[in-house]
Design a protein around this motif. Sequence first.
Motif, PDB file in Angstrom:
ATOM      1  N   ASP A 294      13.780  -1.830  -9.582  1.00  0.00           N
ATOM      2  CA  ASP A 294      15.235  -1.855  -9.589  1.00  0.00           C
ATOM      3  C   ASP A 294      15.778  -0.955 -10.698  1.00  0.00           C
ATOM      4  OD1 ASP A 294      17.729  -3.284  -8.533  1.00  0.00           O
ATOM      5  OD2 ASP A 294      17.915  -3.581 -10.696  1.00  0.00           O
ATOM      6  N   SER A 295      16.945  -0.380 -10.455  1.00  0.00           N
ATOM      7  CA  SER A 295      17.538   0.543 -11.436  1.00  0.00           C
ATOM      8  C   SER A 295      17.716  -0.099 -12.802  1.00  0.00           C
ATOM      9  CB  SER A 295      18.891   1.040 -10.920  1.00  0.00           C
ATOM     10  OG  SER A 295      18.746   1.753  -9.713  1.00  0.00           O
ATOM     11  N   THR A 296      17.982  -1.406 -12.834  1.00  0.00           N
ATOM     12  CA  THR A 296      18.204  -2.077 -14.114  1.00  0.00           C
ATOM     13  C   THR A 296      16.925  -2.217 -14.928  1.00  0.00           C
ATOM     14  OG1 THR A 296      17.887  -4.279 -13.136  1.00  0.00           O
ATOM     15  CG2 THR A 296      20.133  -3.397 -13.156  1.00  0.00           C
ATOM     16  N   ASN A 297      15.772  -1.978 -14.293  1.00  0.00           N
ATOM     17  CA  ASN A 297      14.510  -2.170 -15.011  1.00  0.00           C
ATOM     18  C   ASN A 297      14.149  -0.995 -15.904  1.00  0.00           C
ATOM     19  OD1 ASN A 297      12.615  -4.157 -15.573  1.00  0.00           O
ATOM     20  ND2 ASN A 297      11.113  -3.346 -14.127  1.00  0.00           N
ATOM     21  N   VAL A 298      15.122  -0.118 -16.159  1.00  0.00           N
ATOM     22  CA  VAL A 298      14.924   0.909 -17.198  1.00  0.00           C
ATOM     23  C   VAL A 298      15.219   0.323 -18.571  1.00  0.00           C
ATOM     24  CG1 VAL A 298      15.419   2.869 -15.708  1.00  0.00           C
ATOM     25  CG2 VAL A 298      17.303   1.744 -16.934  1.00  0.00           C
ATOM     26  N   LEU A 299      15.689  -0.898 -18.631  1.00  0.00           N
ATOM     27  CA  LEU A 299      15.907  -1.543 -19.929  1.00  0.00           C
ATOM     28  C   LEU A 299      14.588  -1.581 -20.692  1.00  0.00           C
ATOM     29  CD1 LEU A 299      18.088  -4.543 -18.705  1.00  0.00           C
ATOM     30  CD2 LEU A 299      18.886  -2.622 -20.094  1.00  0.00           C
ATOM     31  N   PRO A 300      14.560  -1.111 -21.922  1.00  0.00           N
ATOM     32  CA  PRO A 300      13.301  -1.105 -22.683  1.00  0.00           C
ATOM     33  C   PRO A 300      12.849  -2.527 -22.996  1.00  0.00           C
ATOM     34  CG  PRO A 300      15.154  -0.502 -24.092  1.00  0.00           C
ATOM     35  CD  PRO A 300      15.691  -0.547 -22.697  1.00  0.00           C
ATOM     36  N   PRO A 301      11.543  -2.767 -23.008  1.00  0.00           N
ATOM     37  CA  PRO A 301      11.036  -4.113 -23.274  1.00  0.00           C
ATOM     38  C   PRO A 301      11.582  -4.727 -24.561  1.00  0.00           C
ATOM     39  CG  PRO A 301       9.273  -2.718 -22.478  1.00  0.00           C
ATOM     40  CD  PRO A 301      10.457  -1.823 -22.687  1.00  0.00           C
ATOM     41  N   SER A 302      11.781  -3.904 -25.596  1.00  0.00           N
ATOM     42  CA  SER A 302      12.257  -4.449 -26.875  1.00  0.00           C
ATOM     43  C   SER A 302      13.696  -4.917 -26.812  1.00  0.00           C
ATOM     44  CB  SER A 302      12.107  -3.396 -27.977  1.00  0.00           C
ATOM     45  OG  SER A 302      12.830  -2.222 -27.658  1.00  0.00           O
ATOM     46  N   SER A 303      14.427  -4.540 -25.761  1.00  0.00           N
ATOM     47  CA  SER A 303      15.811  -5.002 -25.636  1.00  0.00           C
ATOM     48  C   SER A 303      15.911  -6.322 -24.888  1.00  0.00           C
ATOM     49  CB  SER A 303      16.666  -3.947 -24.906  1.00  0.00           C
ATOM     50  OG  SER A 303      16.371  -3.914 -23.530  1.00  0.00           O
ATOM     51  N   ILE A 304      14.813  -6.773 -24.301  1.00  0.00           N
ATOM     52  CA  ILE A 304      14.823  -7.999 -23.502  1.00  0.00           C
ATOM     53  C   ILE A 304      14.457  -9.197 -24.377  1.00  0.00           C
ATOM     54  CG2 ILE A 304      13.859  -9.174 -21.502  1.00  0.00           C
ATOM     55  CD1 ILE A 304      15.477  -6.693 -20.796  1.00  0.00           C
ATOM     56  N   THR A 305      15.286 -10.214 -24.315  1.00  0.00           N
ATOM     57  CA  THR A 305      14.996 -11.452 -25.044  1.00  0.00           C
ATOM     58  C   THR A 305      14.383 -12.504 -24.140  1.00  0.00           C
ATOM     59  OG1 THR A 305      17.217 -12.288 -24.569  1.00  0.00           O
ATOM     60  CG2 THR A 305      16.908 -11.080 -26.643  1.00  0.00           C
TER      61      THR A 305
ATOM     62  N   LYS B 223       0.826  -1.218   0.000  1.00  0.00           N
ATOM     63  CA  LYS B 223       0.000   0.000   0.000  1.00  0.00           C
ATOM     64  C   LYS B 223       0.851   1.255   0.000  1.00  0.00           C
ATOM     65  CE  LYS B 223      -4.027  -2.118   2.221  1.00  0.00           C
ATOM     66  NZ  LYS B 223      -4.917  -2.109   3.405  1.00  0.00           N
ATOM     67  N   GLN B 224       1.884   1.286   0.854  1.00  0.00           N
ATOM     68  CA  GLN B 224       2.755   2.439   0.922  1.00  0.00           C
ATOM     69  C   GLN B 224       4.066   2.073   0.237  1.00  0.00           C
ATOM     70  OE1 GLN B 224       2.969   3.449   5.080  1.00  0.00           O
ATOM     71  NE2 GLN B 224       1.144   4.707   4.971  1.00  0.00           N
ATOM     72  N   ASP B 225       4.096   2.207  -1.061  1.00  0.00           N
ATOM     73  CA  ASP B 225       5.256   1.795  -1.830  1.00  0.00           C
ATOM     74  C   ASP B 225       6.183   2.976  -2.019  1.00  0.00           C
ATOM     75  OD1 ASP B 225       7.070   0.626  -3.502  1.00  0.00           O
ATOM     76  OD2 ASP B 225       5.560  -0.524  -4.588  1.00  0.00           O
ATOM     77  N   LEU B 226       7.271   2.969  -1.273  1.00  0.00           N
ATOM     78  CA  LEU B 226       8.214   4.069  -1.335  1.00  0.00           C
ATOM     79  C   LEU B 226       9.121   3.989  -2.557  1.00  0.00           C
ATOM     80  CD1 LEU B 226       9.235   4.198   2.441  1.00  0.00           C
ATOM     81  CD2 LEU B 226       7.435   5.463   1.258  1.00  0.00           C
ATOM     82  N   ASN B 227       8.989   2.921  -3.336  1.00  0.00           N
ATOM     83  CA  ASN B 227       9.846   2.743  -4.508  1.00  0.00           C
ATOM     84  C   ASN B 227       9.243   3.313  -5.790  1.00  0.00           C
ATOM     85  OD1 ASN B 227      11.867   1.101  -3.160  1.00  0.00           O
ATOM     86  ND2 ASN B 227      10.304  -0.497  -3.102  1.00  0.00           N
ATOM     87  N   ALA B 228       8.027   3.849  -5.711  1.00  0.00           N
ATOM     88  CA  ALA B 228       7.277   4.168  -6.923  1.00  0.00           C
ATOM     89  C   ALA B 228       7.973   5.160  -7.843  1.00  0.00           C
ATOM     90  CB  ALA B 228       5.889   4.703  -6.554  1.00  0.00           C
ATOM     91  N   LEU B 229       8.826   6.021  -7.297  1.00  0.00           N
ATOM     92  CA  LEU B 229       9.499   7.020  -8.126  1.00  0.00           C
ATOM     93  C   LEU B 229      10.813   6.518  -8.697  1.00  0.00           C
ATOM     94  CD1 LEU B 229       8.959  10.267  -6.020  1.00  0.00           C
ATOM     95  CD2 LEU B 229       7.744   9.555  -8.071  1.00  0.00           C
ATOM     96  N   ALA B 230      11.214   5.300  -8.343  1.00  0.00           N
ATOM     97  CA  ALA B 230      12.553   4.822  -8.693  1.00  0.00           C
ATOM     98  C   ALA B 230      12.806   4.807 -10.195  1.00  0.00           C
ATOM     99  CB  ALA B 230      12.778   3.431  -8.102  1.00  0.00           C
ATOM    100  N   ILE B 231      11.882   4.249 -10.969  1.00  0.00           N
ATOM    101  CA  ILE B 231      12.113   4.136 -12.412  1.00  0.00           C
ATOM    102  C   ILE B 231      12.076   5.499 -13.102  1.00  0.00           C
ATOM    103  CG2 ILE B 231      11.251   3.151 -14.565  1.00  0.00           C
ATOM    104  CD1 ILE B 231      12.748   1.194 -12.702  1.00  0.00           C
ATOM    105  N   PRO B 232      11.086   6.379 -12.819  1.00  0.00           N
ATOM    106  CA  PRO B 232      11.149   7.718 -13.419  1.00  0.00           C
ATOM    107  C   PRO B 232      12.439   8.455 -13.066  1.00  0.00           C
ATOM    108  CG  PRO B 232       8.961   7.313 -12.549  1.00  0.00           C
ATOM    109  CD  PRO B 232       9.814   6.169 -12.095  1.00  0.00           C
ATOM    110  N   GLU B 233      12.885   8.324 -11.829  1.00  0.00           N
ATOM    111  CA  GLU B 233      14.146   8.967 -11.444  1.00  0.00           C
ATOM    112  C   GLU B 233      15.309   8.387 -12.234  1.00  0.00           C
ATOM    113  OE1 GLU B 233      13.103  10.081  -6.787  1.00  0.00           O
ATOM    114  OE2 GLU B 233      14.524   8.481  -7.244  1.00  0.00           O
ATOM    115  N   MET B 234      15.333   7.061 -12.367  1.00  0.00           N
ATOM    116  CA  MET B 234      16.431   6.421 -13.093  1.00  0.00           C
ATOM    117  C   MET B 234      16.410   6.805 -14.574  1.00  0.00           C
ATOM    118  SD  MET B 234      19.106   4.569 -12.838  1.00  0.00           S
ATOM    119  CE  MET B 234      20.182   3.553 -13.862  1.00  0.00           C
ATOM    120  N   LEU B 235      15.224   6.923 -15.153  1.00  0.00           N
ATOM    121  CA  LEU B 235      15.125   7.352 -16.543  1.00  0.00           C
ATOM    122  C   LEU B 235      15.663   8.775 -16.716  1.00  0.00           C
ATOM    123  CD1 LEU B 235      11.622   5.909 -17.500  1.00  0.00           C
ATOM    124  CD2 LEU B 235      13.839   5.197 -18.443  1.00  0.00           C
TER     125      LEU B 235
END
Length: 573
Positions: A223-234, A46-58
Amino acid sequence: MARTYESALSHLAALQSNRAITSLFSPPTIPASPLPPDAVASKAPKQDLNALAIPEMLAWLQRAGLSQDDLAAKLRCIHVAGTKGKGSVCAYLTALLARGDEDIRGVAGKVGTYTSPHLVSVRERIAIDGSPISRDLFARYFFEVWDACTEAARAELAAQQAGRPDGVNGRAGEAKAVSEEELQGPATKPFYFRFLTIVALRAFLGEGVRSAVIECGIGGEYDSTNVLPPSSITASVVTQLGIDHVGMLGGTLPEIAWHKAGVCKPGRKCFTRKLEGKGSTEAVVTAQKTMQVLRQRAQEKGAALVEVADGDVERWGGINASDNAAGSLEGGFQKYNQALAVHAAREHLRVLASESSSNSSEGGQRADTTTNESLHNIPSSFTSALQYARLRGRCETREDEHAPITWLIDGAHTAESLTEVARWFAGKISQYTSKARAILLFNQQDRDAAKLVSGLLEDIKANAVTPTDQGETTIFTHAVFSRNDLKPRVISSDNGEETEPERDLSVQKAAAEALRAIFLATSTSALDNVADAVAEVRALASRNDGERTMVLATGSLHLVGALLRTLEPDAKD
């Protein structure tokens, strides 16, 4: 500012010691995206303190001069999440792709690997074709990212001072007084792991890497590594799950599974070990709920979850590590990690070959590595690669150059991982004569060390029991509990006054008490640094009448890192 490797390490240390520094520029905001009402099983905390992680990493990725389009155009990645076995799976994947035959290497191209943490050198985290990048390359890409972040901060500051919404965040902010030193310093850079993630991606692009094996740091979804675009994942992998990082990921396996499954990508396969639960009814129910979350998360993301059954792996049996390859991965449990790696490598090669075929007007010949998904029918080059895969500090056996000691080293730091270490140790100790001395070197600074060491000892006792003359049961003649500090604390040589306060040994003493409650005949000591711990172990070994001493060193990757640096004083960082 010198652009040397030593200077890079100095700047990196500043990032590590300044993780709490607030960025000069506010992070971007993101809208809430609630899950549908029927997605209860996989709902995020419910209280997810990680929600800004990916926008910040991008935003940091953009500041560093990279974009998701750059990554999608040039990299094809296998993304690995999980609690236990991530490092091993990455090591096997790297070996399978980089040590394959000519056809496999022709499809895979140059192979990059990004893992964490490192044990001796930070360069271990960024490898190309299985070897850490050179000091020169590390410095080059480190400062490319550092300088790019500095210039981005300078441009954002100028935009703010001019009252224009030209910054990365897309809006004007209140102008701030910022010195040149602050602009060039760590305050305008992402924290340690984010920074190294960007350095790795920049290095992979700069060095022409085609296939990348990327290990998550913590979790997966945020996770910081999850900025990998979907099309780059095999393909993606979720390895064995366990309770760890509960503050960020939750305290139950289903909660943790929600985060780990964040590496699932649309239209791609995610390989995971099928959890069935063994023993208690509670374990079975937990396994079922965890698998339900993984399946629902994969469905939500449009991915295909491939559940690798233990029975299939056990019938296959795995590939034993080579006796001729120092540091190759040992342990019977590795067959489960091998199976995940084999499946993911096959899928990665299949996707690459398919892309190559569709992009070629002549539809050129490609490696035939996916005609049969059975583990019993893998290419011979796969077998060889699995034998020689290496990962420092995980089920690692090494002989001491200065004493008749065999070091058995594993950085396990969870109860489940230590159970596997106990089985591995029991198998190793059974190969030696009854006169062999066994010593434990242990530490765990962040978790309940006493509880962990008690579990380890009970598991060892259940697998390898050596009766003493008094009819008691013991395995270790001595146990050393050490802090992770590399060297003794500094004391001024001029006046004898201490320049470093006395180190707290309460954790080590509590762990020693827990051991004595199980093995009354084992003597113990608590030390404040690893150098002294190694010296004590060697002194004890010298009194063993020439018989070999087996030393199990475990409980923490930080302990293992300090141990390896002590055993390898000439190793380059």
